[in-house]
Enzyme design. Structure first.
Site, PDB file in Angstrom:
ATOM      1  CG  HIS A 291      -0.567   0.490   2.542  1.00  0.00           C
ATOM      2  ND1 HIS A 291      -0.084  -0.647   3.141  1.00  0.00           N
ATOM      3  CD2 HIS A 291       0.097   1.330   3.118  1.00  0.00           C
ATOM      4  CE1 HIS A 291       0.437  -0.062   4.511  1.00  0.00           C
ATOM      5  NE2 HIS A 291       0.347   1.203   4.369  1.00  0.00           N
TER       6      HIS A 291
ATOM      7  CB  SER B 213       2.682   2.136   6.293  1.00  0.00           C
ATOM      8  OG  SER B 213       1.388   2.163   6.857  1.00  0.00           O
ATOM      9  N   GLY B 214       4.933  -0.439   6.391  1.00  0.00           N
ATOM     10  CA  GLY B 214       5.929  -0.850   5.459  1.00  0.00           C
ATOM     11  C   GLY B 214       7.177  -1.384   6.501  1.00  0.00           C
TER      12      GLY B 214
END
Length: 439
Positions: A249, A390-391
């Site tokens: 994403h 995120s990630g």
């Protein structure tokens, strides 16, 4: 209940003032204070001198040990350092070395790491690094002989799990650069700038209700993925000297690798290392609506050199199963409150794994957790990853070797009760990662 002070009245005739006694008492107090300061100073100087010779004057010594184990048969997976077989056997051999040297008087044993297990017609050959602390006034050769004597004595007197062929044992003194180069062949090892291991217990809290990372090299696989001109977007984990693992994403708005850079270090500005991104591969079955298969890899245009500050994390074997309430750590540059700003300094938090059954309860995520997802956090909330993390990595420690078990993926807001963080379960995608990167 309160007690009022009792007042007494004394006449001057009964208790006449004695001025000289006050003066004498005043000087006695000064003498006592001076005497106390002198004693404290002497003790402080003595402690300083002792500390200098006992602590400051100690030095790290590194040795490369090679020996044959005759009661082991070689397995093909020993050649793969990330395999379950290599990891388990390495831990057993390292524990044996700890048992031999921990209370031997042969200096202060710090750590050992198996570098290689290779086949031999009479068993297997072991190559490993041994780390000790000794007074800097001694020589590496003198200490080498002492270590050998300790090992040979243990072979005679201790019942050890592995049979070491004594004539095959060689011990060579190496410098810190050679030691670090050897350890670079092993993933998931954290080292301080002084080439000493960072133990797992040194890491505490972070992110929402956490703390800043305390030292360089504490999370050396952490990367910041940035869009040129727009700054930090996501975290990522270094899994080789050219490949990063992150969330799909992160590239929803921009998949053009020429627009991305990756930086390493405990601060975004200034970074320790910066690289351009040359390739981005998003999982073919990533589903934005359900967050399924939220995984991607990015390849750097130029390889990074491994060091104490930049190092790869181990990829957990697909067979790894973490029971509920296992301690894991999440790191990132994300906000510390919902919709807050990116943090320039890397932050960290200890969280706990939560079973998918609990996470899929109606009052939690109501069946949204699939087999490719992993929940971690606390049911009471308070500690969690957040926007901008995120990630990034969710890592698990096993004998001071760190394994990537999750990728920060999604969650409802940040640190809410019954809404823990949801991570991409890395073990579920080991084949996919290997097919794209060869790792």
């Amino acid at each position: 209940m309160m007690y009022a002070p009792v007042e007494f009245e004394f006449s001057e005739a009964d208790y006449p003032p004695v001025e000289y006694q006050r003066k004498q008492q005043y000087w006695d107090s000064i003498r006592l204070a001076i005497f106390t300061l002198v004693i404290v100073a002497i003790i402080g100087i003595t402690i300083g001198i002792v500390a200098h010779f006992v602590v400051e004057d100690d030095k790290s010594f590194y040795y490369l040990a090679s020996f044959q184990v005759t009661n082991l048969k070689y397995r093909e997976n020993y050649g793969l350092r990330t395999s379950k077989e290599f990891i388990q056997r390495s831990h057993q051999i390292e524990r044996m070395m700890s048992r031999i040297f921990q209370h031997s008087g042969a200096g202060r044993f710090i750590k050992s790491h198996v570098i290689k297990i290779s086949p031999d017609e009479n068993g297997v050959n072991i190559l490993m690094v041994l780390m000790f602390r000794y007074p800097s006034t001694g020589s590496a050769e003198h200490f080498r002989k002492r270590i050998e004597r300790t090992l040979y004595q243990s072979l005679k007197t201790k019942k050890l799990p592995f049979t070491i062929n004594k004539p095959s044992f060689t011990l060579t003194s190496i410098d810190s650069k050679k030691m670090r180069n050897l350890l670079n062949s092993r993933c998931g090892i954290r080292m301080t700038s002084s080439n000493m291991p960072i133990p797992a217990y040194s890491s505490k809290e972070r992110i929402v209700q956490g703390r800043e990372t305390s030292m360089e090299g504490e999370w050396p696989w952490q990367a910041s993925l940035q869009l040129k001109g727009a700054g930090h977007q996501c975290g990522a984990s270094l899994i080789s000297n050219t490949w990063l693992l992150t969330a799909a994403h992160c590239f929803r708005k921009n998949k053009d690798p020429s627009q991305w850079i990756a930086t390493f270090g405990t601060t975004i500005t200034p970074p320790i290392v910066q690289r351009n991104v040359g390739k981005i591969i998003v999982h073919e079955n990533y589903r934005r609506e359900t967050n399924e298969n939220d995984i991607a890899v990015a390849q750097l245009t130029t390889r990074v050199e491994f060091s104490n500050i930049v190092q790869r994390v181990c990829l957990a074997d697909s067979s790894l199963k973490l029971p509920p309430k296992t301690s894991v750590f999440v790191t990132g540059f994300g906000s510390i409150v919902d919709d807050g700003p990116t943090q320039n300094k890397l932050r960290q938090a200890r969280v706990e794994t939560i079973s998918s059954d609990v996470c899929n309860r109606k009052d939690v995520y109501d069946g949204l957790i699939t087999k490719g997802m992993l929940c971690a956090g606390f049911m009471e909330g308070k500690i969690d990853a957040c926007k901008g993390d995120s990630g990034g990595p969710l890592v698990y420690d096993s004998h001071d070797i760190w394994y990537l078990v999750g990728i920060v993926s999604w969650g409802q807001s940040c640190a809410l009760p019954k809404k823990p963080g949801v991570y991409t379960r890395v073990t579920q995608y080991r084949n996919w990662i290997a097919s794209k990167t060869g790792i």
